[in-house]
Design a protein around this motif. Structure first.
Motif, PDB file in Angstrom:
ATOM      1  N   VAL A   1     -10.889  -5.680  84.077  1.00  0.00           N
ATOM      2  CA  VAL A   1     -11.317  -6.965  83.514  1.00  0.00           C
ATOM      3  C   VAL A   1     -10.351  -7.426  82.432  1.00  0.00           C
ATOM      4  CG1 VAL A   1     -13.090  -8.076  82.083  1.00  0.00           C
ATOM      5  CG2 VAL A   1     -13.758  -6.727  84.075  1.00  0.00           C
ATOM      6  N   TYR A   2     -10.033  -6.542  81.487  1.00  0.00           N
ATOM      7  CA  TYR A   2      -9.223  -6.941  80.329  1.00  0.00           C
ATOM      8  C   TYR A   2      -7.733  -7.069  80.652  1.00  0.00           C
ATOM      9  CZ  TYR A   2     -13.199  -6.914  77.274  1.00  0.00           C
ATOM     10  OH  TYR A   2     -14.388  -7.234  76.674  1.00  0.00           O
ATOM     11  N   SER A   3      -7.322  -6.592  81.792  1.00  0.00           N
ATOM     12  CA  SER A   3      -5.927  -6.750  82.212  1.00  0.00           C
ATOM     13  C   SER A   3      -5.697  -8.055  82.944  1.00  0.00           C
ATOM     14  CB  SER A   3      -5.520  -5.576  83.113  1.00  0.00           C
ATOM     15  OG  SER A   3      -5.558  -4.380  82.385  1.00  0.00           O
ATOM     16  N   ASP A   4      -6.771  -8.790  83.249  1.00  0.00           N
ATOM     17  CA  ASP A   4      -6.651 -10.012  84.039  1.00  0.00           C
ATOM     18  C   ASP A   4      -7.578 -11.112  83.510  1.00  0.00           C
ATOM     19  OD1 ASP A   4      -5.730 -11.622  86.130  1.00  0.00           O
ATOM     20  OD2 ASP A   4      -7.394 -11.023  87.430  1.00  0.00           O
ATOM     21  N   LEU A   5      -7.483 -11.404  82.210  1.00  0.00           N
ATOM     22  CA  LEU A   5      -8.338 -12.433  81.621  1.00  0.00           C
ATOM     23  C   LEU A   5      -7.729 -13.821  81.793  1.00  0.00           C
ATOM     24  CD1 LEU A   5      -9.396 -10.770  78.247  1.00  0.00           C
ATOM     25  CD2 LEU A   5     -10.787 -11.060  80.305  1.00  0.00           C
ATOM     26  N   ASP A   6      -8.609 -14.805  82.000  1.00  0.00           N
ATOM     27  CA  ASP A   6      -8.171 -16.195  82.042  1.00  0.00           C
ATOM     28  C   ASP A   6      -7.766 -16.632  80.639  1.00  0.00           C
ATOM     29  OD1 ASP A   6      -8.656 -16.498  84.759  1.00  0.00           O
ATOM     30  OD2 ASP A   6     -10.730 -17.140  84.437  1.00  0.00           O
TER      31      ASP A   6
ATOM     32  N   THR B   1     -13.603 -11.650  67.745  1.00  0.00           N
ATOM     33  CA  THR B   1     -12.245 -12.132  68.029  1.00  0.00           C
ATOM     34  C   THR B   1     -11.209 -11.148  67.503  1.00  0.00           C
ATOM     35  OG1 THR B   1     -12.188 -13.418  65.967  1.00  0.00           O
ATOM     36  CG2 THR B   1     -12.859 -14.586  67.975  1.00  0.00           C
ATOM     37  N   HIS B   2     -10.137 -11.023  68.262  1.00  0.00           N
ATOM     38  CA  HIS B   2      -8.971 -10.223  67.865  1.00  0.00           C
ATOM     39  C   HIS B   2      -7.774 -11.152  68.043  1.00  0.00           C
ATOM     40  CE1 HIS B   2      -6.611  -6.181  68.361  1.00  0.00           C
ATOM     41  NE2 HIS B   2      -6.018  -7.011  67.533  1.00  0.00           N
ATOM     42  N   THR B   3      -7.151 -11.520  66.930  1.00  0.00           N
ATOM     43  CA  THR B   3      -6.118 -12.547  66.931  1.00  0.00           C
ATOM     44  C   THR B   3      -4.724 -11.974  67.156  1.00  0.00           C
ATOM     45  OG1 THR B   3      -7.442 -13.916  65.461  1.00  0.00           O
ATOM     46  CG2 THR B   3      -5.103 -14.419  65.556  1.00  0.00           C
ATOM     47  N   ALA B   4      -3.946 -12.683  67.961  1.00  0.00           N
ATOM     48  CA  ALA B   4      -2.543 -12.339  68.219  1.00  0.00           C
ATOM     49  C   ALA B   4      -1.711 -13.604  67.975  1.00  0.00           C
ATOM     50  CB  ALA B   4      -2.359 -11.860  69.658  1.00  0.00           C
ATOM     51  N   PRO B   5      -0.407 -13.438  67.701  1.00  0.00           N
ATOM     52  CA  PRO B   5       0.422 -14.609  67.399  1.00  0.00           C
ATOM     53  C   PRO B   5       0.692 -15.517  68.604  1.00  0.00           C
ATOM     54  CG  PRO B   5       1.747 -12.615  67.365  1.00  0.00           C
ATOM     55  CD  PRO B   5       0.324 -12.192  67.527  1.00  0.00           C
ATOM     56  N   ASP B   6       0.601 -14.953  69.825  1.00  0.00           N
ATOM     57  CA  ASP B   6       0.887 -15.755  71.014  1.00  0.00           C
ATOM     58  C   ASP B   6       0.153 -15.179  72.220  1.00  0.00           C
ATOM     59  OD1 ASP B   6       2.628 -13.663  72.305  1.00  0.00           O
ATOM     60  OD2 ASP B   6       3.871 -14.080  70.552  1.00  0.00           O
ATOM     61  N   ALA B   7       0.173 -15.926  73.320  1.00  0.00           N
ATOM     62  CA  ALA B   7      -0.570 -15.541  74.527  1.00  0.00           C
ATOM     63  C   ALA B   7      -0.074 -14.223  75.124  1.00  0.00           C
ATOM     64  CB  ALA B   7      -0.506 -16.652  75.567  1.00  0.00           C
ATOM     65  N   GLU B   8       1.240 -14.017  75.155  1.00  0.00           N
ATOM     66  CA  GLU B   8       1.774 -12.787  75.737  1.00  0.00           C
ATOM     67  C   GLU B   8       1.325 -11.553  74.952  1.00  0.00           C
ATOM     68  OE1 GLU B   8       5.660 -10.861  77.662  1.00  0.00           O
ATOM     69  OE2 GLU B   8       5.179 -12.982  77.787  1.00  0.00           O
ATOM     70  N   THR B   9       1.397 -11.632  73.630  1.00  0.00           N
ATOM     71  CA  THR B   9       0.940 -10.520  72.786  1.00  0.00           C
ATOM     72  C   THR B   9      -0.558 -10.300  72.975  1.00  0.00           C
ATOM     73  OG1 THR B   9       2.675 -11.018  71.175  1.00  0.00           O
ATOM     74  CG2 THR B   9       0.857  -9.626  70.420  1.00  0.00           C
ATOM     75  N   ALA B  10      -1.313 -11.402  73.048  1.00  0.00           N
ATOM     76  CA  ALA B  10      -2.762 -11.298  73.234  1.00  0.00           C
ATOM     77  C   ALA B  10      -3.110 -10.630  74.558  1.00  0.00           C
ATOM     78  CB  ALA B  10      -3.396 -12.684  73.161  1.00  0.00           C
ATOM     79  N   ARG B  11      -2.367 -10.967  75.622  1.00  0.00           N
ATOM     80  CA  ARG B  11      -2.613 -10.317  76.924  1.00  0.00           C
ATOM     81  C   ARG B  11      -2.389  -8.812  76.827  1.00  0.00           C
ATOM     82  NH1 ARG B  11      -3.938 -13.472  80.855  1.00  0.00           N
ATOM     83  NH2 ARG B  11      -3.176 -15.592  81.041  1.00  0.00           N
ATOM     84  N   GLY B  12      -1.307  -8.409  76.152  1.00  0.00           N
ATOM     85  CA  GLY B  12      -1.026  -6.988  75.985  1.00  0.00           C
ATOM     86  C   GLY B  12      -2.102  -6.289  75.164  1.00  0.00           C
ATOM     87  N   GLN B  13      -2.523  -6.927  74.070  1.00  0.00           N
ATOM     88  CA  GLN B  13      -3.579  -6.347  73.234  1.00  0.00           C
ATOM     89  C   GLN B  13      -4.895  -6.265  73.996  1.00  0.00           C
ATOM     90  OE1 GLN B  13      -3.766  -8.812  69.723  1.00  0.00           O
ATOM     91  NE2 GLN B  13      -2.205  -7.611  68.655  1.00  0.00           N
ATOM     92  N   ALA B  14      -5.203  -7.299  74.770  1.00  0.00           N
ATOM     93  CA  ALA B  14      -6.453  -7.307  75.532  1.00  0.00           C
ATOM     94  C   ALA B  14      -6.491  -6.135  76.502  1.00  0.00           C
ATOM     95  CB  ALA B  14      -6.621  -8.627  76.280  1.00  0.00           C
ATOM     96  N   ALA B  15      -5.393  -5.911  77.208  1.00  0.00           N
ATOM     97  CA  ALA B  15      -5.340  -4.811  78.169  1.00  0.00           C
ATOM     98  C   ALA B  15      -5.422  -3.457  77.461  1.00  0.00           C
ATOM     99  CB  ALA B  15      -4.061  -4.897  78.997  1.00  0.00           C
ATOM    100  N   GLU B  16      -4.804  -3.380  76.283  1.00  0.00           N
ATOM    101  CA  GLU B  16      -4.743  -2.109  75.554  1.00  0.00           C
ATOM    102  C   GLU B  16      -6.030  -1.794  74.791  1.00  0.00           C
ATOM    103  OE1 GLU B  16      -2.199  -0.183  71.894  1.00  0.00           O
ATOM    104  OE2 GLU B  16      -1.242  -1.696  73.143  1.00  0.00           O
ATOM    105  N   VAL B  17      -6.546  -2.752  74.002  1.00  0.00           N
ATOM    106  CA  VAL B  17      -7.689  -2.460  73.138  1.00  0.00           C
ATOM    107  C   VAL B  17      -8.971  -3.198  73.525  1.00  0.00           C
ATOM    108  CG1 VAL B  17      -6.256  -1.811  71.169  1.00  0.00           C
ATOM    109  CG2 VAL B  17      -7.034  -4.179  71.396  1.00  0.00           C
ATOM    110  N   GLY B  18      -8.899  -4.153  74.444  1.00  0.00           N
ATOM    111  CA  GLY B  18     -10.096  -4.870  74.885  1.00  0.00           C
ATOM    112  C   GLY B  18     -11.196  -3.946  75.377  1.00  0.00           C
TER     113      GLY B  18
END
Length: 191
Positions: free
Chosen positions: A172-177, A126-143
Protein backbone atom coordinates in the motif's frame (compact mmCIF):
# COMPACT_ATOMS: atom_id res chain seq x y z
CA UNK A 1 -13.47 3.70 7.87
CA UNK A 2 -12.51 0.39 9.47
CA UNK A 3 -8.81 1.09 9.10
CA UNK A 4 -6.35 3.69 8.01
CA UNK A 5 -6.62 5.74 4.84
CA UNK A 6 -3.19 6.84 3.51
CA UNK A 7 -2.27 9.18 0.67
CA UNK A 8 0.39 11.69 -0.39
CA UNK A 9 -0.60 15.35 -0.60
CA UNK A 10 1.56 17.99 -2.30
CA UNK A 11 1.14 21.54 -1.08
CA UNK A 12 3.08 24.79 -1.42
CA UNK A 13 5.76 23.85 1.16
CA UNK A 14 6.31 20.17 0.42
CA UNK A 15 4.53 16.85 0.31
CA UNK A 16 2.89 15.09 3.25
CA UNK A 17 2.27 11.46 3.88
CA UNK A 18 -1.26 11.72 5.29
CA UNK A 19 -2.83 8.86 7.23
CA UNK A 20 -6.41 9.27 8.40
CA UNK A 21 -8.09 7.09 10.99
CA UNK A 22 -11.71 7.46 12.12
CA UNK A 23 -12.01 6.66 15.82
CA UNK A 24 -15.35 5.94 17.49
CA UNK A 25 -14.41 8.11 20.49
CA UNK A 26 -14.90 11.80 21.22
CA UNK A 27 -12.02 14.28 20.75
CA UNK A 28 -11.41 14.70 24.49
CA UNK A 29 -11.00 10.96 25.03
CA UNK A 30 -8.66 10.66 22.03
CA UNK A 31 -6.60 13.70 23.06
CA UNK A 32 -6.21 12.49 26.64
CA UNK A 33 -5.05 9.06 25.46
CA UNK A 34 -2.73 10.60 22.88
CA UNK A 35 -1.06 12.99 25.30
CA UNK A 36 -0.65 10.68 28.29
CA UNK A 37 3.11 10.16 28.45
CA UNK A 38 3.05 6.78 30.15
CA UNK A 39 0.15 5.19 28.22
CA UNK A 40 1.97 6.11 24.99
CA UNK A 41 4.18 3.11 25.83
CA UNK A 42 1.38 0.80 24.62
CA UNK A 43 1.31 2.19 21.09
CA UNK A 44 4.64 3.99 20.52
CA UNK A 45 6.93 4.89 23.42
CA UNK A 46 6.68 6.77 26.71
CA UNK A 47 7.81 10.37 26.44
CA UNK A 48 8.97 13.22 28.60
CA UNK A 49 8.72 16.93 27.97
CA UNK A 50 11.05 19.51 29.39
CA UNK A 51 13.78 22.01 28.88
CA UNK A 52 17.17 20.72 27.85
CA UNK A 53 18.69 22.56 30.80
CA UNK A 54 17.10 20.14 33.25
CA UNK A 55 14.13 22.32 34.12
CA UNK A 56 11.09 20.62 35.58
CA UNK A 57 9.63 18.06 33.19
CA UNK A 58 5.97 17.52 32.43
CA UNK A 59 4.06 14.27 31.94
CA UNK A 60 1.59 15.35 29.29
CA UNK A 61 1.86 17.04 25.92
CA UNK A 62 -1.20 19.16 26.60
CA UNK A 63 0.89 21.11 29.10
CA UNK A 64 3.20 22.21 26.26
CA UNK A 65 3.13 25.80 25.09
CA UNK A 66 -0.28 25.84 23.47
CA UNK A 67 0.36 29.15 21.70
CA UNK A 68 3.15 27.56 19.67
CA UNK A 69 5.49 30.43 20.58
CA UNK A 70 8.54 28.31 21.34
CA UNK A 71 9.64 24.80 20.56
CA UNK A 72 9.76 22.58 23.63
CA UNK A 73 12.08 19.55 23.86
CA UNK A 74 10.48 16.09 23.84
CA UNK A 75 12.16 12.70 24.24
CA UNK A 76 10.60 9.34 23.43
CA UNK A 77 12.20 6.47 25.36
CA UNK A 78 12.48 3.68 22.81
CA UNK A 79 13.69 0.24 23.90
CA UNK A 80 17.39 0.85 23.31
CA UNK A 81 17.72 4.58 22.50
CA UNK A 82 16.09 7.93 23.08
CA UNK A 83 14.36 9.65 20.16
CA UNK A 84 14.76 13.41 20.66
CA UNK A 85 12.87 16.27 19.13
CA UNK A 86 10.77 19.35 19.76
CA UNK A 87 7.10 20.17 20.13
CA UNK A 88 6.69 22.92 17.52
CA UNK A 89 3.02 23.61 18.15
CA UNK A 90 0.36 22.19 20.42
CA UNK A 91 -3.24 23.23 20.90
CA UNK A 92 -5.27 21.20 23.37
CA UNK A 93 -7.88 18.93 21.80
CA UNK A 94 -6.82 20.07 18.30
CA UNK A 95 -3.26 19.25 17.21
CA UNK A 96 0.35 18.61 18.06
CA UNK A 97 3.22 19.27 15.65
CA UNK A 98 6.58 17.65 16.37
CA UNK A 99 10.00 17.70 14.79
CA UNK A 100 11.85 14.48 15.59
CA UNK A 101 15.59 14.18 14.96
CA UNK A 102 15.37 10.94 12.97
CA UNK A 103 12.07 11.58 11.16
CA UNK A 104 11.50 15.29 10.54
CA UNK A 105 8.17 17.05 11.00
CA UNK A 106 5.16 15.01 12.14
CA UNK A 107 1.69 16.22 12.97
CA UNK A 108 -1.45 14.82 14.53
CA UNK A 109 -4.72 16.71 14.17
CA UNK A 110 -8.01 15.71 15.77
CA UNK A 111 -11.24 16.67 14.02
CA UNK A 112 -14.66 16.15 15.66
CA UNK A 113 -17.02 14.08 13.55
CA UNK A 114 -20.68 13.26 14.06
CA UNK A 115 -20.75 9.56 13.25
CA UNK A 116 -22.92 6.49 13.63
CA UNK A 117 -21.90 6.10 17.28
CA UNK A 118 -22.29 9.79 18.14
CA UNK A 119 -19.22 11.93 18.65
CA UNK A 120 -16.26 10.43 16.81
CA UNK A 121 -12.82 11.76 15.96
CA UNK A 122 -10.97 11.84 12.68
CA UNK A 123 -7.28 11.53 13.53
CA UNK A 124 -5.11 12.98 10.76
CA UNK A 125 -1.42 12.05 10.96
CA UNK A 126 1.09 13.82 8.68
CA UNK A 127 4.76 13.24 7.94
CA UNK A 128 6.19 16.12 5.92
CA UNK A 129 8.83 15.86 3.19
CA UNK A 130 10.34 18.65 1.06
CA UNK A 131 9.11 17.16 -2.23
CA UNK A 132 7.02 14.37 -3.76
CA UNK A 133 9.97 12.08 -4.54
CA UNK A 134 11.28 12.24 -0.96
CA UNK A 135 7.74 11.73 0.36
CA UNK A 136 7.29 8.60 -1.79
CA UNK A 137 10.53 7.17 -0.39
CA UNK A 138 9.57 8.01 3.19
CA UNK A 139 6.08 6.57 2.70
CA UNK A 140 7.49 3.26 1.49
CA UNK A 141 10.09 3.19 4.27
CA UNK A 142 8.21 4.43 7.36
CA UNK A 143 4.53 4.50 6.29
CA UNK A 144 3.94 0.89 7.38
CA UNK A 145 5.50 1.67 10.78
CA UNK A 146 3.31 4.77 11.35
CA UNK A 147 0.24 2.82 10.19
CA UNK A 148 1.01 0.05 12.67
CA UNK A 149 1.44 2.53 15.54
CA UNK A 150 -1.85 4.25 14.68
CA UNK A 151 -3.64 0.89 14.68
CA UNK A 152 -2.08 0.11 18.06
CA UNK A 153 -3.29 3.49 19.32
CA UNK A 154 -6.86 2.67 18.19
CA UNK A 155 -6.66 -0.63 20.07
CA UNK A 156 -5.58 1.19 23.28
CA UNK A 157 -8.92 3.02 23.01
CA UNK A 158 -10.72 -0.32 22.85
CA UNK A 159 -11.48 0.01 19.14
CA UNK A 160 -11.53 -3.17 17.08
CA UNK A 161 -9.47 -2.38 13.99
CA UNK A 162 -8.56 -4.72 11.15
CA UNK A 163 -5.21 -6.49 11.23
CA UNK A 164 -2.94 -5.87 8.25
CA UNK A 165 0.24 -7.79 7.51
CA UNK A 166 3.54 -6.05 6.92
CA UNK A 167 3.70 -7.16 3.24
CA UNK A 168 0.20 -5.72 2.71
CA UNK A 169 1.25 -2.41 4.31
CA UNK A 170 4.46 -2.25 2.28
CA UNK A 171 2.46 -2.79 -0.93
CA UNK A 172 0.00 0.00 0.00
CA UNK A 173 2.63 2.54 1.07
CA UNK A 174 4.87 1.84 -1.92
CA UNK A 175 2.12 2.81 -4.36
CA UNK A 176 0.22 5.80 -2.95
CA UNK A 177 -1.66 8.25 -5.14
CA UNK A 178 -0.37 11.82 -5.16
CA UNK A 179 -2.96 14.56 -4.58
CA UNK A 180 -2.38 18.26 -5.02
CA UNK A 181 -3.78 20.40 -2.22
CA UNK A 182 -5.64 23.51 -3.29
CA UNK A 183 -3.93 26.57 -1.93
CA UNK A 184 -5.69 29.80 -1.07
CA UNK A 185 -3.83 31.47 -3.98
CA UNK A 186 -5.04 28.86 -6.48
CA UNK A 187 -8.62 29.30 -5.32
CA UNK A 188 -8.42 33.07 -5.74
CA UNK A 189 -6.94 32.75 -9.26
CA UNK A 190 -9.72 30.39 -10.37
CA UNK A 191 -12.47 32.74 -9.09
Amino acid sequence: MSGTSPRLVTWENGTDLVIELLLARDVETVWNALTDAESARAWFAPFRLGAETGAEESDTADEADSDGSAARPITFALEDIDLNGSVLSCEDFDHVLLELDDFGVLGIRLLPFEGETGQETLLVFTHTAPDAETARGQAAEVGPMWDTHLRLFARTLGINIAEVTEPELVAVYSDLDLEVAESADATEVES
